[in-house]
Design a protein around this motif. Sequence first.
Motif: not given
Length: 259
Positions: A70-71, A224-225, A228-229, A231-232
Amino acid sequence: MDLTFIIVVFAIGFIGSFLSGMLGVGGSIIKYPMLLYIPPLFGLVAFTAHEVSGISAVQVLFASIAGVWAYRKGGYLNKQLIINMGGAILLGSLLGSYGSSYLSEQAVNVVYGILAVIAAVMMFIPKKPVDDIPLNEVTFNKPIAAILALIVGIASGIVGAAGGFLLVPIMLIVLHIPTRMTIATSLAVTFISSIGGSVGKLVTGQVDYWPAVIMIVASLLAAPLGAKTGKNMNTKVLQVILAFMIAGTAVKIWFDILV
């Protein structure tokens, strides 16, 4: 295995792996105590410390690689740091996971408790403001990084944790790596460490396969979820969440050891 067992183990794997991807740890800092304490609350047979360490070791392998994937974009993965710390932590985790078969249940929990206390203390140490440094200008002390990775590998190999919860504060405080690069890079080093840990646990027969499979499925969905969280989210918020999570785990483990 009944339905309750599958649901409980899956939930533990999902929650731990979501936090793993979000915070850059392999997830064992969360899943180790959850596997020890939650199943008995639902009337299920408790896992032993050796079984928990074996399940955690194999599951972290998949949680960390899912997080790294994911990164993979954005320049957050520091390849030099991954190579430098990865080789040392792989050797350490092989030695630690193989040697853990000779330790008692109490000894495994004590090692875990010591690691959690060290990580908790490090997370509350003031950090240099390095998050504004451009990612392509980040530097670090290679000998210190390798030595610390070897030590983390040996200790974390014993408890089936790939060492992510120790790598994060080491990268942030000792090596002065920016937070988002730390999260992504520590997941990659954790993946390498978990290879050694998994091999050692499998060779010494410490892995309960069905719970491990359930945890792996949960990891591939949740990590992956979580990434994604992460990153924000604000980097300071991420650090505070990890610090309090590690501190709470350390208190619980030592309470059970001493009481």
